[in-house]
Design a protein around this motif. Structure first.
Motif, PDB file in Angstrom:
ATOM      1  N   ARG A 239      52.713 137.999 -38.358  1.00 39.35           N
ATOM      2  CA  ARG A 239      52.036 137.183 -37.360  1.00 39.35           C
ATOM      3  C   ARG A 239      52.145 137.849 -35.996  1.00 39.35           C
ATOM      4  O   ARG A 239      51.151 138.060 -35.308  1.00 39.35           O
ATOM      5  CB  ARG A 239      52.706 135.803 -37.313  1.00 39.35           C
TER       6      ARG A 239
ATOM      7  N   THR B  96      49.126 139.792 -33.738  1.00 37.90           N
ATOM      8  CA  THR B  96      48.858 139.437 -32.342  1.00 37.90           C
ATOM      9  C   THR B  96      48.928 140.686 -31.472  1.00 37.90           C
ATOM     10  O   THR B  96      48.077 140.913 -30.611  1.00 37.90           O
ATOM     11  CB  THR B  96      49.905 138.411 -31.853  1.00 37.90           C
TER      12      THR B  96
ATOM     13  N   THR C 293      42.526 130.573 -41.724  1.00 39.61           N
ATOM     14  CA  THR C 293      43.798 130.213 -42.342  1.00 39.61           C
ATOM     15  C   THR C 293      43.826 128.723 -42.631  1.00 39.61           C
ATOM     16  O   THR C 293      43.077 127.952 -42.043  1.00 39.61           O
ATOM     17  CB  THR C 293      44.984 130.584 -41.431  1.00 39.61           C
TER      18      THR C 293
ATOM     19  N   THR D 211      40.584 131.313 -34.326  1.00 41.75           N
ATOM     20  CA  THR D 211      41.008 130.949 -35.672  1.00 41.75           C
ATOM     21  C   THR D 211      40.199 129.775 -36.186  1.00 41.75           C
ATOM     22  O   THR D 211      39.986 128.799 -35.464  1.00 41.75           O
ATOM     23  CB  THR D 211      42.503 130.580 -35.664  1.00 41.75           C
TER      24      THR D 211
ATOM     25  N   ARG E  98      55.727 136.930 -43.359  1.00 42.61           N
ATOM     26  CA  ARG E  98      54.579 136.293 -42.722  1.00 42.61           C
ATOM     27  C   ARG E  98      54.835 136.123 -41.224  1.00 42.61           C
ATOM     28  O   ARG E  98      53.974 136.410 -40.406  1.00 42.61           O
ATOM     29  CB  ARG E  98      54.327 134.934 -43.384  1.00 42.61           C
TER      30      ARG E  98
ATOM     31  N   GLU F 288      50.029 129.366 -38.111  1.00 41.81           N
ATOM     32  CA  GLU F 288      49.350 130.619 -37.770  1.00 41.81           C
ATOM     33  C   GLU F 288      48.287 130.373 -36.709  1.00 41.81           C
ATOM     34  O   GLU F 288      48.153 131.126 -35.747  1.00 41.81           O
ATOM     35  CB  GLU F 288      48.699 131.230 -39.017  1.00 41.81           C
TER      36      GLU F 288
ATOM     37  N   LEU G  82      47.592 136.564 -44.554  1.00 45.61           N
ATOM     38  CA  LEU G  82      49.050 136.488 -44.690  1.00 45.61           C
ATOM     39  C   LEU G  82      49.508 135.567 -45.809  1.00 45.61           C
ATOM     40  O   LEU G  82      50.702 135.486 -46.086  1.00 45.61           O
ATOM     41  CB  LEU G  82      49.684 136.011 -43.372  1.00 45.61           C
TER      42      LEU G  82
ATOM     43  N   THR H 264      49.984 129.716 -33.279  1.00 43.78           N
ATOM     44  CA  THR H 264      50.789 130.756 -32.647  1.00 43.78           C
ATOM     45  C   THR H 264      49.988 131.993 -32.274  1.00 43.78           C
ATOM     46  O   THR H 264      50.399 132.740 -31.397  1.00 43.78           O
ATOM     47  CB  THR H 264      51.937 131.203 -33.573  1.00 43.78           C
ATOM     48  N   MET H 265      48.862 132.251 -32.953  1.00 43.68           N
ATOM     49  CA  MET H 265      48.200 133.528 -32.748  1.00 43.68           C
ATOM     50  C   MET H 265      46.937 133.449 -31.896  1.00 43.68           C
ATOM     51  O   MET H 265      46.522 134.446 -31.321  1.00 43.68           O
ATOM     52  CB  MET H 265      47.833 134.135 -34.113  1.00 43.68           C
TER      53      MET H 265
END
Lengths: 294, 395
Positions: free
Chosen positions: B191, B195, B209, B33, B187, B214, B179, B217-218
């Protein structure tokens, strides 16, 4: 009234089914202005219609009676249709207008796409030229184009009637404004999906531009259907005459005083435009509001 | 499926340097990310990878080979846009089918009328239709294939955009804030679904993002960007607990990190809000520093060896399982610091009346992060020394 009806406690006027006096006056004034405007625009057409069903002798009578005493429409209309090749003029008009519109779209849509969405060095210059082109009146270029056509022996042809209008800077400008507001991300998605630029234009931009194309088509068709100036310059024979020029030739050939028949002819050549506009009205208005032109 | 290398890429728009020397290696199958505030250049990185914007210098390698000379479609990457970028006048089925149609039909076969003359067109289109239906079933949008984008909800459009990306099995998925146009509940749901999709496809995902939740967590790894540079690249844990820059500390975490002004004392310890933190850092005496304290490093309960700060309660945010207290330090900045505590601890303190008047807040100095005036993290002296000092000061 519905806005008033939803108020928590309707006043006296609302309960009586009336507008509040100040609003009523404002609405009446607005309608008055619109009615006067409509009269100015519509009266000549009304007069044309009335004259087309009058006896020739009744046209110049002193009395100002709007309703004809005697219905003479059948004679006038059959006279207009039989004494002049009116249908041929209209056929010419259809050919010329359709070809002009097709050429304008073929040239203007790619140009507008390039000016709106592609980055190239000469873009500001080209766009400046387009804007400059908008400011040049048709009459300025008429003589050079006439001489050019004379030079290649193409006067008095369909080609001569179409040539100066096949490239419309107005169309380029209008479509460019429309394309400008189209989301870049969709175009980028298309490039990633493997669309060529030309396919982006015809498969994505053009379908989304339908209202703008409809609006432009109305502009283009009315102005070239009604155009007298250019056909008068390059056309001499009735074989290629467009409706307004045809009407002129018709008037010269005839006694020139048969106004009933003349107005019947005028009504016939005006009708297709009015009908077309009524059909396309919704698209047309949407196109105008979406492009922000006028 | 492929690895990606970005090698010293720069990009300027007009006079605005958007990317200043960005280098990044993404492993095959990784979920990476790019996170940062708007305008930090993260979306531009994606566009450069996709080939939609040419970089000014540097190069992009996908699967070890340079793609700098390739057009977007030849790079075999798929992109999902924030606005979904669906073709507005085409049905869902046509939207998803487009990448395959463009790939498998020759230019002449794609022409509106002429294309139908080709004998293989029908066969190709039948194959495409089958694959589109398979992808739609996977995403549970097979009921919507005949609809136009305007007739879909935000979440459904999102799925169509994903389907259009998945259908051609790209080497890599590029996702640009996919998202952020969805409502909060959806959302959270998407998410988890993204994943899961990543796990199932095993492809490389590059995800952009501005939402640190996000990112945390991903992702397998997160690159935090600011002003056209990657400030820190690491696992979500690294960025949260071990930020190398004050900008990272501030950006990651919700509620945000508390930042208190401090000063280095003679022994290399840090004085902050009238107490001395039992740490030793490698900085000269008298240096001004910024001390980053996560809300959970502050506690209402006394701990041996933890210095204590005097504070007054400002406000309480009760989330049910945990509680955030906003506190004004007696000796410190006027804006409140945030303390995170379990509900029981909060209730106990309130019951004892210890939240009235001046509260003693203990601070876990081992987890404090210390930054210099430029916002760079200051390293600590070797751990043993700090532990010794800590035990000494505890007595």
């Amino acid at each position: 009234m519905s806005a008033l009806a939803t108020r928590p406690s309707p006043g006296l006027f609302a309960r009586l089914g009336l507008m509040r006096p100040d609003l009523a006056i404002r609405a009446a004034l607005a309608h008055l202005v619109l009615i006067v405007g409509a009269l100015f625009v519509l009266l000549p057409f009304v007069w044309m219609l009335l004259t087309s069903i009058r006896k020739p002798e009744a046209v110049f009578t002193a009395g100002f009676n709007p309703i004809p005493d005697e219905f003479h429409g059948v004679e006038n209309y059959s006279h207009a249709l039989s004494q002049s090749p009116l249908l041929q003029f209209m056929g010419n008009g259809v050919i010329v207008c359709a070809a002009i519109l097709a050429l304008q779209l073929i040239f203007a849509l790619p140009a507008a796409y390039a000016l709106a969405k592609l980055n190239f060095r000469a873009r500001p210059l080209v766009f400046a030229l387009v804007l400059l082109g908008l400011t040049v009146p048709q009459q300025v270029t008429a003589l050079p184009i006439y001489m050019g056509l004379a030079g290649i022996g193409m006067l008095d042809t369909y080609f001569a009637l179409m040539l100066p209008f096949s490239l419309s800077v107005f169309a380029i400008f209008l479509f460019r404004q429309f394309f400008k507001s189209f989301p870049d991300e969709i175009i980028q998605a298309a490039r990633l999906d493997g669309f060529t630029e030309f396919e982006i234009l015809i498969r994505i931009m053009v379908p989304s531009a339908r209202p703008a194309i409809a609006a432009f088509a109305v502009f283009s068709i009315t102005s070239h259907w009604n155009d007298l100036y250019w056909p008068l310059v390059v056309t001499t024979s009735p074989e290629h005459a467009t409706p307004p020029l045809g009407m002129m030739i018709f008037r010269d050939q005839e006694t020139g005083s048969n106004y009933g028949a003349l107005m019947a002819g005028a009504t016939i050549i005006t009708a297709p435009l009015v009908i077309a506009f009524l059909i396309a009205q919704r698209q047309f208005v949407r196109g105008i509001t979406m492009t922000g032109v006028k | 499926m492929a690895s990606l290398s970005i090698d010293r890429v720069t990009k300027t728009f007009g006079h605005q340097a958007v990317l200043k020397d960005v280098s990044l290696d993404v492993r095959d199958g990784e979920f990476l990310t790019l996170v940062g505030a708007s305008g930090c250049g993260k979306s531009t990185v994606l566009r450069v990878i996709a080939g939609l914007e040419p970089q000014d210098s540097g190069s992009i390698l996908i699967g070890g080979g340079s793609v700098d000379h390739l057009r977007p479609k030849q790079r075999n990457v798929a992109m999902v846009f924030q606005s979904y970028a669906l073709y507005p006048h085409m049905t869902v089925a046509d939207n998803i089918a487009m990448p395959l149609v463009m790939q498998r039909l020759r230019l002449a076969e794609r022409l509106p009328l002429l294309g139908r003359l080709s004998p293989r067109r029908g066969r190709v289109m039948a194959g495409v239709r089958g694959e589109v239906e398979a992808v739609a079933r996977q995403l549970q949008i097979d009921q919507l294939l005949a609809r136009k984008p305007a007739q879909l909800s935000g979440g459904q459009r999102q799925r169509v955009a994903l389907g259009r990306a998945m259908v051609r099995h790209p080497q890599m998925f590029l996702m640009d804030e996919p998202l952020s146009n969805l409502d909060a509940k959806l959302r959270v749901h998407m998410r988890a679904e993204l994943t899961e999709l990543h796990r199932r496809l095993g492809s490389t995902f590059i995800y952009v993002t501005h939402d640190q939740v996000e990112a945390m967590t991903m992702s397998d790894r997160v690159a935090l960007m600011d002003e056209g540079r990657i400030v820190q690249l690491g696992t979500p844990n690294d960025l949260y607990h071990d930020p190398l820059d004050l900008r990272v500390a501030r950006f990651i975490g919700s509620p945000g990190v508390n930042v208190l002004p401090g000063r280095v004392s003679a022994s290399g310890a840090v004085e902050v809000s009238g107490v001395t933190l039992p740490v030793e850092i490698e900085a000269e005496e008298g240096t001004s520093v910024a001390v980053g304290l996560r809300p959970e490093t502050l506690s209402l309960d006394a701990h041996a060896g933890h210095p204590r700060l005097a504070a007054r309660l400002h406000s309480v945010e009760n989330l049910g399982a945990e509680v955030f207290l906003r506190l004004i330090l007696e000796a410190g900045p006027s804006e409140p610091v945030i303390l995170r505590t379990a509900l029981e601890s909060y209730e106990r303190s309130r019951h004892h009346g210890s939240l009235d008047g001046v509260i003693q807040v203990s601070l876990d100095a081992r987890r404090a992060t210390i930054f210099d005036a430029e916002g760079r993290r200051i390293a600590r002296r070797p751990v043993e020394a700090a532990v010794v000092r800590l035990s000494v000061s505890a007595e």
